[in-house]
Design an enzyme around this catalytic site. Structure first.
Site, PDB file in Angstrom:
ATOM      1  CD  GLU A  27      -3.075  -0.443   0.055  1.00 13.34           C
ATOM      2  OE1 GLU A  27      -3.096  -0.129  -1.149  1.00 13.34           O
ATOM      3  OE2 GLU A  27      -3.664  -1.419   0.514  1.00 13.34           O
ATOM      4  CG  HIS A  28      -0.019   4.819   0.573  1.00  9.66           C
ATOM      5  ND1 HIS A  28      -0.505   5.968  -0.015  1.00  9.66           N
ATOM      6  CD2 HIS A  28      -1.013   4.349   1.370  1.00  9.66           C
ATOM      7  CE1 HIS A  28      -1.734   6.201   0.432  1.00  9.66           C
ATOM      8  NE2 HIS A  28      -2.067   5.234   1.271  1.00  9.66           N
ATOM      9  CB  THR A  29       4.542   0.191  -2.598  1.00  8.28           C
ATOM     10  OG1 THR A  29       3.391  -0.575  -2.953  1.00  8.28           O
ATOM     11  CG2 THR A  29       4.938  -0.124  -1.172  1.00  8.28           C
ATOM     12  CB  SER A  61     -24.893   6.834 -13.330  1.00 11.80           C
ATOM     13  OG  SER A  61     -24.880   5.991 -12.198  1.00 11.80           O
ATOM     14  N   GLY A 116     -16.639   4.955  -2.476  1.00  8.80           N
ATOM     15  CA  GLY A 116     -16.006   5.603  -1.332  1.00  8.80           C
ATOM     16  C   GLY A 116     -15.557   4.614  -0.278  1.00  8.80           C
ATOM     17  CG  LEU A 119     -13.802  -1.806  -1.619  1.00  8.75           C
ATOM     18  CD1 LEU A 119     -15.144  -2.491  -1.384  1.00  8.75           C
ATOM     19  CD2 LEU A 119     -12.660  -2.727  -1.178  1.00  8.75           C
ATOM     20  CB  SER A 120     -10.466   0.536  -7.163  1.00  7.40           C
ATOM     21  OG  SER A 120      -9.226   0.784  -6.634  1.00  7.40           O
ATOM     22  CB  SER A 122     -13.001   6.460  -9.307  1.00 11.47           C
ATOM     23  OG  SER A 122     -12.031   6.259  -8.341  1.00 11.47           O
ATOM     24  CG  ASP A 166      -6.469   1.884  -7.258  1.00 14.81           C
ATOM     25  OD1 ASP A 166      -5.838   1.046  -6.591  1.00 14.81           O
ATOM     26  OD2 ASP A 166      -6.812   2.987  -6.812  1.00 14.81           O
TER      27      ASP A 166
HETATM   28  C1  GLA Z   1      -5.130   4.622  -4.086  1.00 16.04           C
HETATM   29  C2  GLA Z   1      -4.374   4.966  -5.365  1.00 16.04           C
HETATM   30  C3  GLA Z   1      -3.394   3.862  -5.715  1.00 16.04           C
HETATM   31  C4  GLA Z   1      -2.504   3.517  -4.528  1.00 16.04           C
HETATM   32  C5  GLA Z   1      -3.337   3.304  -3.273  1.00 16.04           C
HETATM   33  C6  GLA Z   1      -2.483   3.130  -2.060  1.00 16.04           C
HETATM   34  O1  GLA Z   1      -5.946   3.515  -4.271  1.00 16.04           O
HETATM   35  O2  GLA Z   1      -5.278   5.164  -6.440  1.00 16.04           O
HETATM   36  O3  GLA Z   1      -2.623   4.259  -6.830  1.00 16.04           O
HETATM   37  O4  GLA Z   1      -1.521   4.485  -4.340  1.00 16.04           O
HETATM   38  O5  GLA Z   1      -4.211   4.385  -3.039  1.00 16.04           O
HETATM   39  O6  GLA Z   1      -1.750   1.965  -2.139  1.00 16.04           O
END
Ligand code: GLA
Length: 376
Positions: A27-29, A61, A116, A119-120, A122, A166
């Site tokens: 995460e955040h890598t 939508s 929100g 879980l991606s 967007s 994502d």
């Molecule tokens: C969000 C960002 C990703 C990633 C994560 C953290 O989901 O869209 O690119 O940086 O945060 O891992």
């Protein structure tokens, strides 16, 4: 019930679907050129689409009211489209900006990816639109090329400086696997993740604390990492090894040290988790997940009381490991559990939320699913 024909007075040419994701670890890598290990969810965003021969993008939508949003592709300006319509607009803008001769489309969008929730949702929307356009306009782009376009759309048009995880997860994941992605050279490998066969379940606990990357906190973290890399004379924090970490930390201002410690140890945890999965020790990654949560909580400071409570309660109730997933500031927690413990863990987390006076979380089991595809 909204149908394509009643909305747009024509039939769709096809339907495309793209999933949301959870990230097992890493995460955040991604914006530090490191490794990530996401899994696609069975939940998807679906787009019914039809080409137009003018420059209009017409969007509806099923989550909204009755209205159709009409945007003129010739007049799109980065940063000017608000709300969810910015994501499809951004994708088509990015395609045209990259020189692809695409015109308008009518798009009817439906989704069961929780919004929100970290879980991606967007990325799922963007990737569904990108996949539809790729087919409708015969662009012949592969998953990685579409992921880069979708990331550029989000960075340059929507204005969120996200990494590539994502979009790659939503486009390139395969059922029954996690995707090991090197975010520097963009090579990837499908890592088998037969949870069922191992008697395990991956619970997703949506804390219902709204997660929003557009509020600036994410951009600040990213800037901090880039500043640290610069001070250390590195291209990215990916280039700092765990062995070299203590000496490097001594050379940094106090406020940057925890950020760097998280990124370097987290990148290492992706390697550990992948090695365990490759060795067939699925249960073994539990401890790695829990260590990842501690690092996100204590060093990166992106957890919140609800994600901490969900992760801690899950582990106390018998989960093999648990951690927040996604960008943080709320969102969801994943918990790896023995199948027989799933109900007990879910009930324990719900009871803990009730006792703490939090809104009750929503939980479901994540079965690693396929990335974006045409479904009709
Ligand atoms: C969000 C960002 C990703 C990633 C994560 C953290 O989901 O869209 O690119 O940086 O945060 O891992």
């Amino acid at each position: 019930m909204t149908t394509f024909r009643t909305l747009f007075s024509a039939d769709p040419e096809g339907t495309w679907a793209a999933p949301g994701r959870v990230n097992l670890i890493g995460e955040h890598t991604d914006y530090n050129d490191g490794f990530v290990l996401p899994v696609a969810l069975p939940h998807t965003t679906r787009v019914q689409a039809r080409r137009r021969d003018d420059s209009l993008l017409r969007l509806h939508s099923t989550r909204g009211g009755d209205e159709i949003t009409t945007l003129d592709l010739d007049k799109l300006e980065p940063g000017t489209t608000t709300g969810w319509t910015a994501y499809p607009a951004a994708v088509v803008w990015a395609l045209r900006d990259a020189g692809h001769a695409v015109a308008g489309a009518d798009l009817l969008i439906d989704s069961d990816v929780p919004e929100g929730a970290g879980l991606s949702s967007s990325a799922a929307l963007q990737c569904a639109v990108a996949t539809a356009y790729n087919d409708l306009y015969h662009l012949g782009l592969d998953g990685m090329q579409l992921a880069l376009l979708a990331q550029r759309a989000e960075n340059a048009y929507v204005g969120v400086p996200c990494g590539i995880m994502d979009q790659t997860a939503s486009l390139c994941c395969r059922a029954g696997h996690a995707l090991l992605l090197d975010t520097r050279d963009l090579t990837s490998r499908q890592v088998p993740l037969d949870l069922e066969g191992a008697g395990l379940r991956l619970l997703v606990i949506d804390t219902r604390v709204k997660h929003d990357l557009a509020d600036g906190a994410y951009a600040k973290l990213r800037a901090g990492c880039e500043r640290a890399a610069e001070l250390l004379g590195l291209a990215a924090l990916r280039d700092l090894t765990a062995d070299a970490l203590p000496a490097a930390l001594d050379r940094l201002p106090a406020e940057l040290r925890p950020l760097v410690r998280h990124v370097v140890t987290e990148d290492d945890r992706v390697r550990q988790a992948t090695a365990l999965l490759d060795a067939g020790d699925l249960a073994g990654i539990g401890a790695v997940l829990t260590a990842g949560h501690a690092s996100l909580r204590d060093d990166y400071a992106v957890s919140c009381p609800e994600t901490d409570l969900a992760a801690d309660t899950a582990v106390a109730a018998g989960a093999l490991g648990a951690r927040m997933t996604g960008g943080g500031f709320g969102g969801s927690v994943i918990a790896l559990v023995h199948q027989d413990d799933a109900d007990r863990v879910t009930a324990a987390v719900t009871a803990a939320f009730a006792a703490a006076g939090h809104a009750l979380p929503r939980s479901f089991a994540a079965t690693p699913a396929d990335g974006a595809r045409r479904i009709a």
